[in-house]
Motif scaffolding. Structure first.
Motif, PDB file in Angstrom:
ATOM      1  N   GLU A  88       0.828  -1.192   0.000  1.00 60.14           N
ATOM      2  CA  GLU A  88       0.000   0.000   0.000  1.00 60.14           C
ATOM      3  C   GLU A  88       0.868   1.249   0.000  1.00 60.14           C
ATOM      4  N   GLN A  89       0.352   2.282  -0.615  1.00 49.69           N
ATOM      5  CA  GLN A  89       1.009   3.576  -0.600  1.00 49.69           C
ATOM      6  C   GLN A  89      -0.081   4.636  -0.557  1.00 49.69           C
ATOM      7  N   PRO A  90       0.258   5.836  -0.131  1.00 49.66           N
ATOM      8  CA  PRO A  90      -0.761   6.886  -0.078  1.00 49.66           C
ATOM      9  C   PRO A  90      -1.278   7.231  -1.475  1.00 49.66           C
ATOM     10  N   MET A  91      -2.533   7.677  -1.532  1.00 48.65           N
ATOM     11  CA  MET A  91      -3.115   8.099  -2.806  1.00 48.65           C
ATOM     12  C   MET A  91      -2.890   9.587  -3.039  1.00 48.65           C
ATOM     13  N   ILE A  92      -3.008  10.372  -1.967  1.00 43.45           N
ATOM     14  CA  ILE A  92      -2.820  11.827  -2.043  1.00 43.45           C
ATOM     15  C   ILE A  92      -1.934  12.240  -0.879  1.00 43.45           C
ATOM     16  N   ILE A  93      -0.996  13.108  -1.148  1.00 38.48           N
ATOM     17  CA  ILE A  93      -0.139  13.647  -0.093  1.00 38.48           C
ATOM     18  C   ILE A  93      -0.282  15.158  -0.086  1.00 38.48           C
ATOM     19  N   SER A  94      -0.640  15.686   1.081  1.00 41.01           N
ATOM     20  CA  SER A  94      -0.708  17.131   1.269  1.00 41.01           C
ATOM     21  C   SER A  94       0.543  17.565   2.020  1.00 41.01           C
ATOM     22  N   ALA A  95       1.213  18.541   1.486  1.00 41.97           N
ATOM     23  CA  ALA A  95       2.436  19.058   2.113  1.00 41.97           C
ATOM     24  C   ALA A  95       2.450  20.569   1.943  1.00 41.97           C
ATOM     25  N   ASP A  96       3.233  21.253   2.759  1.00 42.64           N
ATOM     26  CA  ASP A  96       3.268  22.702   2.652  1.00 42.64           C
ATOM     27  C   ASP A  96       4.137  23.143   1.470  1.00 42.64           C
ATOM     28  N   ALA A  97       4.194  24.446   1.246  1.00 41.37           N
ATOM     29  CA  ALA A  97       4.855  24.991   0.059  1.00 41.37           C
ATOM     30  C   ALA A  97       6.357  24.724   0.035  1.00 41.37           C
ATOM     31  N   ALA A  98       6.953  24.356   1.151  1.00 36.67           N
ATOM     32  CA  ALA A  98       8.386  24.038   1.162  1.00 36.67           C
ATOM     33  C   ALA A  98       8.685  22.805   0.303  1.00 36.67           C
ATOM     34  N   TYR A  99       7.678  21.978   0.069  1.00 37.29           N
ATOM     35  CA  TYR A  99       7.842  20.761  -0.725  1.00 37.29           C
ATOM     36  C   TYR A  99       7.493  20.969  -2.194  1.00 37.29           C
ATOM     37  N   TYR A 111       8.473  12.524  -8.453  1.00 33.83           N
ATOM     38  CA  TYR A 111       8.544  11.315  -7.625  1.00 33.83           C
ATOM     39  C   TYR A 111       7.133  10.797  -7.339  1.00 33.83           C
ATOM     40  N   ASN A 112       6.237  11.703  -6.951  1.00 32.92           N
ATOM     41  CA  ASN A 112       4.855  11.300  -6.681  1.00 32.92           C
ATOM     42  C   ASN A 112       4.159  10.811  -7.942  1.00 32.92           C
ATOM     43  N   ARG A 113       4.350  11.522  -9.033  1.00 33.91           N
ATOM     44  CA  ARG A 113       3.692  11.153 -10.293  1.00 33.91           C
ATOM     45  C   ARG A 113       4.127   9.760 -10.742  1.00 33.91           C
ATOM     46  N   ASN A 114       5.412   9.435 -10.589  1.00 29.46           N
ATOM     47  CA  ASN A 114       5.908   8.116 -10.993  1.00 29.46           C
ATOM     48  C   ASN A 114       5.327   6.995 -10.147  1.00 29.46           C
ATOM     49  N   ARG A 115       4.882   7.289  -8.950  1.00 30.15           N
ATOM     50  CA  ARG A 115       4.317   6.274  -8.056  1.00 30.15           C
ATOM     51  C   ARG A 115       2.800   6.312  -8.000  1.00 30.15           C
ATOM     52  N   GLY A 116       2.172   7.168  -8.788  1.00 28.39           N
ATOM     53  CA  GLY A 116       0.716   7.243  -8.821  1.00 28.39           C
ATOM     54  C   GLY A 116       0.123   7.958  -7.618  1.00 28.39           C
ATOM     55  N   ILE A 117       0.877   8.866  -7.026  1.00 25.85           N
ATOM     56  CA  ILE A 117       0.419   9.625  -5.861  1.00 25.85           C
ATOM     57  C   ILE A 117       0.119  11.049  -6.321  1.00 25.85           C
TER      58      ILE A 117
END
Length: 137
Positions: A38-49, A57-63
């Motif tokens: 399992e991996q996260p579907m959506i990741i919320s992070a602040d503007a520093a990210y 990285y997220n796009r390649n993993r389907g996140i």
């Protein structure tokens, strides 16, 4: 890394002079549920990210990345299609801030007195276990 309820999922420790965005991939790779992939579907992070590498990285993993655009880090406005961002979902990111507020209540963790990373990480795991125990009763 915490879930929507503020419960810890993964943690990495590094020197204080390392920017948080450099720890994104190691933290995400530290997240695992035993016996599943399992991996996260959506990741919320602040503007520093808000970095091209993190979004790729997220796009390649389907996140899906729910990260606001950091206007301070761009000399020129970004051209093309804007990045996806859901402000209502981003508001739920307050669980992260609640977690940090809670973990700082442990006086042994806030000023890092531990010399070794594995000792400090052990204290964080102990504090998280106590938090989960308190929540679940």
């Amino acid at each position: 890394m915490v879930d929507r309820n503020g419960l810890p999922l993964a943690c990495t420790v590094s020197p204080a002079n390392t920017h948080d965005s450099r720890l994104y991939e190691p933290t995400l790779e530290a997240f695992e549920i035993p016996g599943t992939e399992e991996q996260p579907m959506i990741i919320s992070a602040d503007a520093a990210y808000d970095a091209r590498e993190i979004r790729q990285y997220n796009r390649n993993r389907g996140i899906r990345s729910n990260i606001p655009v950091n206007k301070r880090s761009r000399r020129h406005p970004k051209r093309g299609r804007p990045c996806w961002f859901d402000p209502e979902l981003y508001k739920k990111r307050s669980a992260v801030e609640r977690f940090f507020s809670w973990i700082e209540a442990f006086k042994k963790i806030t000023p890092r007195f531990e010399r070794y990373e594995h000792s400090f990480l052990g204290l964080i795991h102990l504090a998280c276990a106590m938090m989960i125990r308190r929540i679940l009763g």
